[in-house]
Scaffold this active site. Structure first.
Site, PDB file in Angstrom:
ATOM      1  N   GLY A   6       0.832  -1.184   0.000  1.00  0.00           N
ATOM      2  CA  GLY A   6       0.000   0.000   0.000  1.00  0.00           C
ATOM      3  C   GLY A   6       0.868   1.235   0.000  1.00  0.00           C
ATOM      4  CD  GLU A   7       1.437   4.029  -3.088  1.00  0.00           C
ATOM      5  OE1 GLU A   7       2.351   4.823  -2.796  1.00  0.00           O
ATOM      6  OE2 GLU A   7       1.591   3.087  -3.876  1.00  0.00           O
ATOM      7  CD  GLU A   8       4.950   3.590   4.541  1.00  0.00           C
ATOM      8  OE1 GLU A   8       5.580   4.517   5.096  1.00  0.00           O
ATOM      9  OE2 GLU A   8       5.336   2.417   4.545  1.00  0.00           O
ATOM     10  CG  PHE A   9      -0.826   9.039   1.881  1.00  0.00           C
ATOM     11  CD1 PHE A   9      -0.688   9.808   0.738  1.00  0.00           C
ATOM     12  CD2 PHE A   9      -1.374   7.770   1.763  1.00  0.00           C
ATOM     13  CE1 PHE A   9      -1.089   9.335  -0.487  1.00  0.00           C
ATOM     14  CE2 PHE A   9      -1.783   7.280   0.534  1.00  0.00           C
ATOM     15  CZ  PHE A   9      -1.640   8.062  -0.596  1.00  0.00           C
TER      16      PHE A   9
END
Length: 88
Positions: A6-9
């Site tokens: 997944g992406e990290e923000f």
């Protein structure tokens, strides 16, 4: 079947203590779970894992992010779909 990755923000919140930040992150997490996404072959839902860190006096941004990132990975490693505080 859960997928990995997944992406990290990063969200940087001013004038916000760790309890308020945790509450905001958990509200976002709960809202994301209610959304349906379309992949062309059908719909799916996603979950969100979060790490929350409050900046310490004399701590630089890189250290705050490092602690939040560690909490994020603890959340992922301990079952995902949760918000955890950074170790203080």
């Amino acid at each position: 079947m859960p997928l990995g990755g997944g992406e990290e923000f990063v969200l940087l919140l001013g004038n916000c203590n760790r309890e308020k930040a945790w509450s905001l992150a958990d509200r976002i997490r709960q809202r994301v779970m209610t959304l349906d996404f379309n992949a062309g072959t059908g719909t799916f839902q996603i979950t969100l894992s979060c790490g929350v860190a409050e900046a310490r006096l004399e701590e630089d941004l890189a250290e705050v992010v490092k602690r939040a990132d560690a909490a994020l990975y603890r959340a992922k490693d301990s079952g995902r779909n949760q918000v955890l505080y950074a170790d203080e």
